[in-house]
Design a protein around this motif. Sequence first.
Motif, mmCIF file in Angstrom:
data_model
loop_
_atom_site.group_PDB
_atom_site.id
_atom_site.type_symbol
_atom_site.label_atom_id
_atom_site.label_comp_id
_atom_site.label_asym_id
_atom_site.label_seq_id
_atom_site.Cartn_x
_atom_site.Cartn_y
_atom_site.Cartn_z
ATOM 1 N N ASN A 1 50.090 37.874 41.425
ATOM 2 C CA ASN A 1 50.969 37.350 40.512
ATOM 3 C C ASN A 1 50.029 36.335 39.743
ATOM 4 N N THR A 2 49.531 35.524 40.379
ATOM 5 C CA THR A 2 48.933 34.345 39.684
ATOM 6 C C THR A 2 47.453 34.877 38.910
ATOM 7 N N LEU A 3 46.866 35.851 39.607
ATOM 8 C CA LEU A 3 45.600 36.312 38.927
ATOM 9 C C LEU A 3 46.010 36.944 37.450
ATOM 10 N N GLU A 4 47.193 37.819 37.525
ATOM 11 C CA GLU A 4 47.757 38.443 36.369
ATOM 12 C C GLU A 4 48.303 37.426 35.428
ATOM 13 N N ALA A 5 48.733 36.308 35.937
ATOM 14 C CA ALA A 5 49.137 35.209 34.971
ATOM 15 C C ALA A 5 47.962 34.606 34.406
ATOM 16 N N CYS A 6 46.997 34.350 35.306
ATOM 17 C CA CYS A 6 45.692 33.936 34.544
ATOM 18 C C CYS A 6 45.245 34.797 33.621
ATOM 19 N N ALA A 7 45.143 36.046 33.821
ATOM 20 C CA ALA A 7 44.564 36.994 32.704
ATOM 21 C C ALA A 7 45.515 36.888 31.365
ATOM 22 N N LEU A 8 46.466 36.816 31.583
ATOM 23 C CA LEU A 8 47.523 36.443 30.343
ATOM 24 C C LEU A 8 47.234 35.307 29.634
ATOM 25 N N ASP A 9 46.734 34.342 30.334
ATOM 26 C CA ASP A 9 46.264 33.018 29.506
ATOM 27 C C ASP A 9 44.687 33.048 29.107
ATOM 28 N N ALA A 10 43.990 33.714 30.038
ATOM 29 C CA ALA A 10 42.691 33.753 29.410
ATOM 30 C C ALA A 10 42.664 34.795 28.494
ATOM 31 N N TRP A 11 43.167 36.003 28.440
ATOM 32 C CA TRP A 11 43.011 36.775 27.320
ATOM 33 C C TRP A 11 44.567 37.127 26.711
ATOM 34 N N PRO A 12 44.722 36.211 25.620
ATOM 35 C CA PRO A 12 46.301 36.197 25.270
ATOM 36 C C PRO A 12 46.270 37.457 24.336
ATOM 37 N N LYS A 13 45.576 38.201 23.871
ATOM 38 C CA LYS A 13 45.654 39.219 22.942
ATOM 39 C C LYS A 13 46.165 40.471 23.996
ATOM 40 N N LEU A 14 47.326 41.049 23.674
ATOM 41 C CA LEU A 14 47.665 42.391 24.366
ATOM 42 C C LEU A 14 46.530 43.337 24.518
ATOM 43 N N ASN A 15 45.549 43.537 23.553
ATOM 44 C CA ASN A 15 44.573 44.481 23.678
ATOM 45 C C ASN A 15 43.707 44.121 24.818
ATOM 46 N N ASP A 16 43.677 42.887 25.152
ATOM 47 C CA ASP A 16 42.548 42.140 25.921
ATOM 48 C C ASP A 16 43.236 42.236 27.408
ATOM 49 N N HIS A 17 44.484 41.840 27.522
ATOM 50 C CA HIS A 17 44.742 41.408 28.916
ATOM 51 C C HIS A 17 45.830 42.791 29.533
ATOM 52 N N PHE A 18 46.288 43.674 28.572
ATOM 53 C CA PHE A 18 46.905 44.728 29.207
ATOM 54 C C PHE A 18 46.232 45.768 29.912
ATOM 55 N N PRO A 19 44.699 45.923 29.374
ATOM 56 C CA PRO A 19 43.828 46.919 30.100
ATOM 57 C C PRO A 19 43.836 46.550 31.546
ATOM 58 N N PHE A 20 43.645 45.201 31.926
ATOM 59 C CA PHE A 20 43.365 44.555 33.299
ATOM 60 C C PHE A 20 44.417 44.703 33.964
ATOM 61 N N ILE A 21 45.828 44.496 33.404
ATOM 62 C CA ILE A 21 46.885 44.272 34.241
ATOM 63 C C ILE A 21 47.261 45.579 34.839
ATOM 64 N N TYR A 22 47.023 46.811 33.788
ATOM 65 C CA TYR A 22 47.134 47.959 34.131
ATOM 66 C C TYR A 22 46.360 48.600 35.047
ATOM 67 N N CYS A 23 44.956 47.999 34.920
ATOM 68 C CA CYS A 23 44.291 48.606 36.040
ATOM 69 C C CYS A 23 44.387 48.225 37.522
ATOM 70 N N VAL A 24 45.079 46.605 37.404
ATOM 71 C CA VAL A 24 45.525 46.181 38.832
ATOM 72 C C VAL A 24 46.713 47.021 39.410
ATOM 73 N N GLU A 25 47.611 47.113 38.339
ATOM 74 C CA GLU A 25 48.698 47.728 38.838
ATOM 75 C C GLU A 25 48.692 49.438 39.109
ATOM 76 N N ALA A 26 47.603 49.766 38.592
ATOM 77 C CA ALA A 26 47.258 51.338 38.987
ATOM 78 C C ALA A 26 46.912 51.325 40.401
ATOM 79 N N PHE A 27 46.050 50.286 40.769
ATOM 80 C CA PHE A 27 45.437 50.571 42.383
ATOM 81 C C PHE A 27 46.890 50.098 43.005
#
Length: 262
Positions: A100-126
Amino acid sequence: MAAYQRGDAFSVLCCLFLLGSLCSASRIVLPCDSNKVSLTLYYESLCPFSANFIVNYLPKLFERDLISIVDLRLVPWGNAKLKGNDTFECQHGPAECLLNTLEACALDAWPKLNDHFPFIYCVEAFVYKGKYLEWESCFEKLGLEAKPVTDCYSTGLGKKLDLQYAAETNALEPPHTYVPWVVVDGQPLYEDYENYLSYVCKAYKGDALPKACSGLTLNQIQDKETIHPVCYREIKIAASRTKATIMSWIQKMTTSMQVFQL
């Protein structure tokens, strides 16, 4: 699960990156923010149904180009509970708090949807595949620098973000009772969250309705006893019902896999 296995999520990620490059290179004019439909997902990282929604349902926004009329926000807190002195516990244990915290950090580090969604998608796919311990490979897989996210986690910024998402989630009216909790223009979709595209199309007030909205209809849920694929907020839900929910979801995914293999 088939959606993730087909190309190992490659097609979805490519779609995201293509969208970003087209917007910058061709200067495509998207609808103004006042016309965009607000779509917010309140979720927790290790709820299998949250992972299922992120992996198998949210990508439809990009596949059908509906993202051009949507302002998508992700809120990774879910059913976590605040304790004392700004501490909290997560429904699925410490591993969920970490993600949860890592994904919150990704949202903060990469505010644009095109930047943070691929990462969160990848994590949630695992998570969806039951291999969430492999989440770190998403940095290399996507060519992302890990430092902004890991620094956020280790410096305490991540915890601050968690508490902000906790406040937002706990202030929901009506209060959420499970995750995934999907809200369109301030209105929760309740059990019909998988049909979110229909609500997005109905809520859109712009001049040109996307072609992808054609044929989408709203479901009317009549049977209040229907078991839906969610992680309930309160543990007081009968164990038999929780088990039945999980088994029903697993059966649904198994059937989808069999159809795909044919």
